[in-house]
Design a protein around this motif. Structure first.
Motif, PDB file in Angstrom:
ATOM      1  N   LEU A 380      33.962 -76.335 -83.047  1.00  0.00           N
ATOM      2  CA  LEU A 380      35.268 -76.615 -83.627  1.00  0.00           C
ATOM      3  C   LEU A 380      35.996 -77.721 -82.864  1.00  0.00           C
ATOM      4  N   GLY A 381      36.368 -78.762 -83.594  1.00  0.00           N
ATOM      5  CA  GLY A 381      37.146 -79.844 -82.997  1.00  0.00           C
ATOM      6  C   GLY A 381      36.417 -80.678 -81.970  1.00  0.00           C
ATOM      7  N   ASP A 382      35.082 -80.589 -81.940  1.00  0.00           N
ATOM      8  CA  ASP A 382      34.317 -81.309 -80.914  1.00  0.00           C
ATOM      9  C   ASP A 382      33.070 -81.938 -81.545  1.00  0.00           C
ATOM     10  N   PRO A 383      33.258 -82.969 -82.382  1.00  0.00           N
ATOM     11  CA  PRO A 383      32.106 -83.597 -83.039  1.00  0.00           C
ATOM     12  C   PRO A 383      31.130 -84.241 -82.061  1.00  0.00           C
ATOM     13  N   THR A 384      31.641 -84.703 -80.927  1.00  0.00           N
ATOM     14  CA  THR A 384      30.746 -85.341 -79.948  1.00  0.00           C
ATOM     15  C   THR A 384      29.720 -84.354 -79.422  1.00  0.00           C
ATOM     16  N   SER A 385      30.188 -83.170 -78.980  1.00  0.00           N
ATOM     17  CA  SER A 385      29.263 -82.145 -78.477  1.00  0.00           C
ATOM     18  C   SER A 385      28.356 -81.633 -79.591  1.00  0.00           C
ATOM     19  N   THR A 386      28.901 -81.534 -80.808  1.00  0.00           N
ATOM     20  CA  THR A 386      28.093 -81.077 -81.947  1.00  0.00           C
ATOM     21  C   THR A 386      26.934 -82.028 -82.189  1.00  0.00           C
ATOM     22  N   ASN A 387      27.211 -83.327 -82.195  1.00  0.00           N
ATOM     23  CA  ASN A 387      26.166 -84.313 -82.492  1.00  0.00           C
ATOM     24  C   ASN A 387      25.081 -84.357 -81.429  1.00  0.00           C
ATOM     25  N   VAL A 388      25.414 -83.925 -80.214  1.00  0.00           N
ATOM     26  CA  VAL A 388      24.413 -83.903 -79.141  1.00  0.00           C
ATOM     27  C   VAL A 388      23.331 -82.866 -79.430  1.00  0.00           C
ATOM     28  N   VAL A 389      23.716 -81.725 -80.017  1.00  0.00           N
ATOM     29  CA  VAL A 389      22.762 -80.611 -80.174  1.00  0.00           C
ATOM     30  C   VAL A 389      22.335 -80.365 -81.612  1.00  0.00           C
ATOM     31  N   LEU A 390      23.100 -80.860 -82.604  1.00  0.00           N
ATOM     32  CA  LEU A 390      22.814 -80.542 -84.007  1.00  0.00           C
ATOM     33  C   LEU A 390      22.616 -81.832 -84.798  1.00  0.00           C
ATOM     34  N   SER A 391      21.404 -81.990 -85.366  1.00  0.00           N
ATOM     35  CA  SER A 391      21.107 -83.209 -86.121  1.00  0.00           C
ATOM     36  C   SER A 391      21.720 -83.129 -87.520  1.00  0.00           C
ATOM     37  N   PRO A 392      21.872 -84.262 -88.207  1.00  0.00           N
ATOM     38  CA  PRO A 392      22.437 -84.249 -89.561  1.00  0.00           C
ATOM     39  C   PRO A 392      21.648 -83.381 -90.538  1.00  0.00           C
ATOM     40  N   ASP A 393      20.334 -83.229 -90.306  1.00  0.00           N
ATOM     41  CA  ASP A 393      19.530 -82.399 -91.211  1.00  0.00           C
ATOM     42  C   ASP A 393      19.372 -80.961 -90.706  1.00  0.00           C
ATOM     43  N   GLY A 394      20.228 -80.541 -89.739  1.00  0.00           N
ATOM     44  CA  GLY A 394      20.312 -79.129 -89.393  1.00  0.00           C
ATOM     45  C   GLY A 394      19.406 -78.628 -88.291  1.00  0.00           C
ATOM     46  N   TRP A 395      18.771 -79.514 -87.519  1.00  0.00           N
ATOM     47  CA  TRP A 395      17.933 -79.066 -86.405  1.00  0.00           C
ATOM     48  C   TRP A 395      18.784 -78.949 -85.146  1.00  0.00           C
ATOM     49  N   TYR A 396      18.710 -77.762 -84.517  1.00  0.00           N
ATOM     50  CA  TYR A 396      19.510 -77.481 -83.325  1.00  0.00           C
ATOM     51  C   TYR A 396      18.635 -77.546 -82.078  1.00  0.00           C
ATOM     52  N   THR A 397      19.047 -78.366 -81.116  1.00  0.00           N
ATOM     53  CA  THR A 397      18.332 -78.491 -79.847  1.00  0.00           C
ATOM     54  C   THR A 397      18.831 -77.407 -78.903  1.00  0.00           C
ATOM     55  N   THR A 398      17.959 -76.464 -78.572  1.00  0.00           N
ATOM     56  CA  THR A 398      18.396 -75.271 -77.836  1.00  0.00           C
ATOM     57  C   THR A 398      18.584 -75.498 -76.348  1.00  0.00           C
ATOM     58  N   GLY A 399      17.855 -76.461 -75.787  1.00  0.00           N
ATOM     59  CA  GLY A 399      17.900 -76.637 -74.335  1.00  0.00           C
ATOM     60  C   GLY A 399      17.004 -75.677 -73.596  1.00  0.00           C
ATOM     61  N   ASP A 400      16.288 -74.806 -74.320  1.00  0.00           N
ATOM     62  CA  ASP A 400      15.357 -73.871 -73.699  1.00  0.00           C
ATOM     63  C   ASP A 400      13.946 -74.438 -73.734  1.00  0.00           C
ATOM     64  N   ILE A 401      13.217 -74.220 -72.657  1.00  0.00           N
ATOM     65  CA  ILE A 401      11.817 -74.615 -72.575  1.00  0.00           C
ATOM     66  C   ILE A 401      10.953 -73.403 -72.885  1.00  0.00           C
ATOM     67  N   GLY A 402      10.018 -73.559 -73.812  1.00  0.00           N
ATOM     68  CA  GLY A 402       9.161 -72.427 -74.177  1.00  0.00           C
ATOM     69  C   GLY A 402       7.864 -72.892 -74.792  1.00  0.00           C
TER      70      GLY A 402
END
Length: 529
Positions: A380-402
């Motif tokens: 909410l209210g933070d498009p910069t942080s959103t764009n870092v982890v969530l792509s326009p086509d809905g893929w979320y970068t978790t930051g977890d290694i697995g």
């Protein structure tokens, strides 16, 4: 590029508002006499769907009622941790643009003060008056939540179209805040309904009676506490507050069959029961312990299983506030390899290596990227942080290694927590798991540090001694224990420090930023080069 998909059947998710899904479902007849009174007739009292309502440590058995009432009124729910500091609470109120606050009497003055500083009118800070006598209510200056129902009743806001379900916010969940200040993840009605439906198990051969000790404000509780009991009709017991002895008593008294926990509660539970022979059969009714939030050491898992029903499952799962739960073990599957489960339906996963290339082979670790309809809209209210982890086509970068092995998923560590030692990548979780194998180590956490002039990071351990043993445990003993079991570059060359507790958040995740601050005060450099 290669994608991992679930072996489970896809789930059809209706484009329904949350209340219609919950209250018009299989148990609609049982809800019929109650549901209208949830929602005030004058919805202007709750502003617009963009507003949020802070809810702080309310009487817990009514918490789900408030959740549904807030969402049904067209507002957006935000739960606050009652143990937050003034600064943390003030930050949450501002980042979520809160318009109304429901609060218990003991917290009223502090919340009213913060509300005033944020421009929230005093009559928008409403006391949950279940604990107030008639006299107290009449003689105090408190505004009570009964105000919301003084305008009569009406039906909740309904919709059944894709656009409304997929874009209308229902809840805000604060991220864990393991790095920097927490952000508010926006979840829609469709995301919440999806979270529930993809978690559904096969029929179980026992009656589900759940004991809830997880925080009611957490994203994990949204499905387990606020949605599941009404949809499934299962009996759910909510502990008023977590006290170990009381919860053990609840488990036996009510014949609890399912108890979700984090590893820290499991550790305390096992220690308590193993030290009191009279409680050895207390948990024999429990058939499922679902565990998440932090890695569960294998030895601790096996010790817990000995205390439960002979057919009990202790099943790990993995997810995060931004996307919900992504993997688990559905009934009757179980595991003893340290896996966090298999992929949920309707979910896809990609793996990416350190160079940004996608991985297409099993047992090759990489950063996990997830596509799921249960994901957030953004911060909410933070498009910069959103764009870092969530792509326009809905893929979320978790930051977890697995990595994946024969359909099962294993979490190695957080990408940002990986320690780079002379070109080698060292996962703190591996070192922590090894340290917890020492009989005199109760808890442990590892971070990367540098001494002045060092180029490479060095692993440094913070250890909680269990206080037992005739021979005292020294820092050298701890370092030698790990060195004898792991490769040389994983040695604790950054040192060992004994502490009273390991800082963790409410989900049990280690707050490494707090440990880094401690290390800075101890003269180390913890900045990433």
């Amino acid at each position: 590029m290669y994608e991992y998909r679930s072996d489970r059947s896809e789930v059809e998710v209706p484009y329904s508002d949350v209340l219609s899904f919950v209250l018009d479902g299989p148990h609609a007849e049982a809800h019929a006499r109650k549901k209208e009174s949830l929602v005030p007739a004058d919805r202007s009292e709750l502003s617009s769907p963009a507003c949020a309502i802070g809810t702080d440590s309310l009487q817990k058995y009514l918490y789900p009622v408030l959740f549904l009432a807030i969402v049904g009124s067209g507002a957006t729910f935000l739960g606050l941790n009652p143990s937050c500091t003034t600064g943390e609470t003030d930050h949450a109120i501002k980042v979520a643009n809160v318009k109304f606050i429901l609060v218990q009497p003991p917290c009223f003055e502090a919340m009213a003060s913060m509300a005033a500083q944020s421009g929230i009118p005093s009559d928008h800070v409403l006391v949950f008056d279940g604990e107030l006598s008639d006299h107290e209510e009449e003689t105090s200056n408190l505004h009570t939540w009964g105000k919301l129902l003084s305008h009569g009743e009406q039906d909740w806001i309904r919709f059944d179209d894709e656009e409304s379900a997929g874009t209308t916010p229902a809840a805000l969940f604060l991220t864990s805040g393991t790095t920097g200040m927490p952000k508010a993840a926006v979840h829609t009605h469709y995301a919440l309904v999806t979270k529930y439906l993809v978690t559904q198990d096969r029929p179980k051969p026992y009656e589900v009676r759940r004991l809830i000790t997880v925080p009611m404000f957490h994203a994990f509780a949204a499905v387990l506490v606020h949605i599941a009991p009404s949809v499934e009709g299962c009996t759910t017991y909510i502990a008023p507050r977590f006290k170990l002895d009381s919860c053990i008593g609840f488990a036996k008294r009510y014949g609890i069959t399912e108890w979700p926990m984090v590893p820290q509660i499991i550790s305390r539970l096992v220690d308590s029961i193993q030290s009191q022979a009279e409680h050895s059969d207390t948990l024999k009714s429990i058939r499922l312990v679902s565990c998440g939030g932090a890695p569960l050491p294998l030895e601790l898992k096996r010790n817990l299983e000995k205390l439960l029903h002979s057919e009990a499952r202790v099943a790990e799962q993995w997810g995060m506030s931004e996307v919900g739960t992504i993997t688990n073990f559905p009934y009757p599957e179980t595991d003893d390899s340290g896996s966090v489960g298999t992929i949920f339906p309707n979910t896809r996963i990609r793996l990416r290596d350190a160079e940004g290339q996608y991985i297409s082979q099993d047992e090759c670790p990489g950063e996990i990227i997830v596509h799921t309809p249960s994901r957030m809209l953004g911060y909410l209210g933070d498009p910069t942080s959103t764009n870092v982890v969530l792509s326009p086509d809905g893929w979320y970068t978790t930051g977890d290694i697995g990595y994946c092995r024969k359909g099962k998923w294993y979490i190695v560590d957080r990408a940002k927590d990986i320690i780079k030692v002379r070109g080698w990548q060292v996962a703190p979780a591996e070192l922590e798991a090894c340290l917890l194998g020492h009989p005199q180590v109760k808890d442990a956490a590892v971070i990367g540090v540098r001494r002045q002039g060092d180029v490479s990071e060095l692993p440094r351990a913070y250890v909680v001694h269990d206080g037992s043993g005739v021979i005292s445990l020294s820092e050298k003993d701890v370092a030698t224990f790990l060195q004898d079991r792991l490769a040389g570059y994983k040695s604790l060359d950054g040192g060992v420090k004994f502490v009273e507790t390991i800082p963790r958040n409410t989900s049990g995740k280690i707050l490494r930023r707090v440990l880094r601050e401690m290390a800075e005060q101890e003269g180390f450099n913890t900045k990433i080069a």
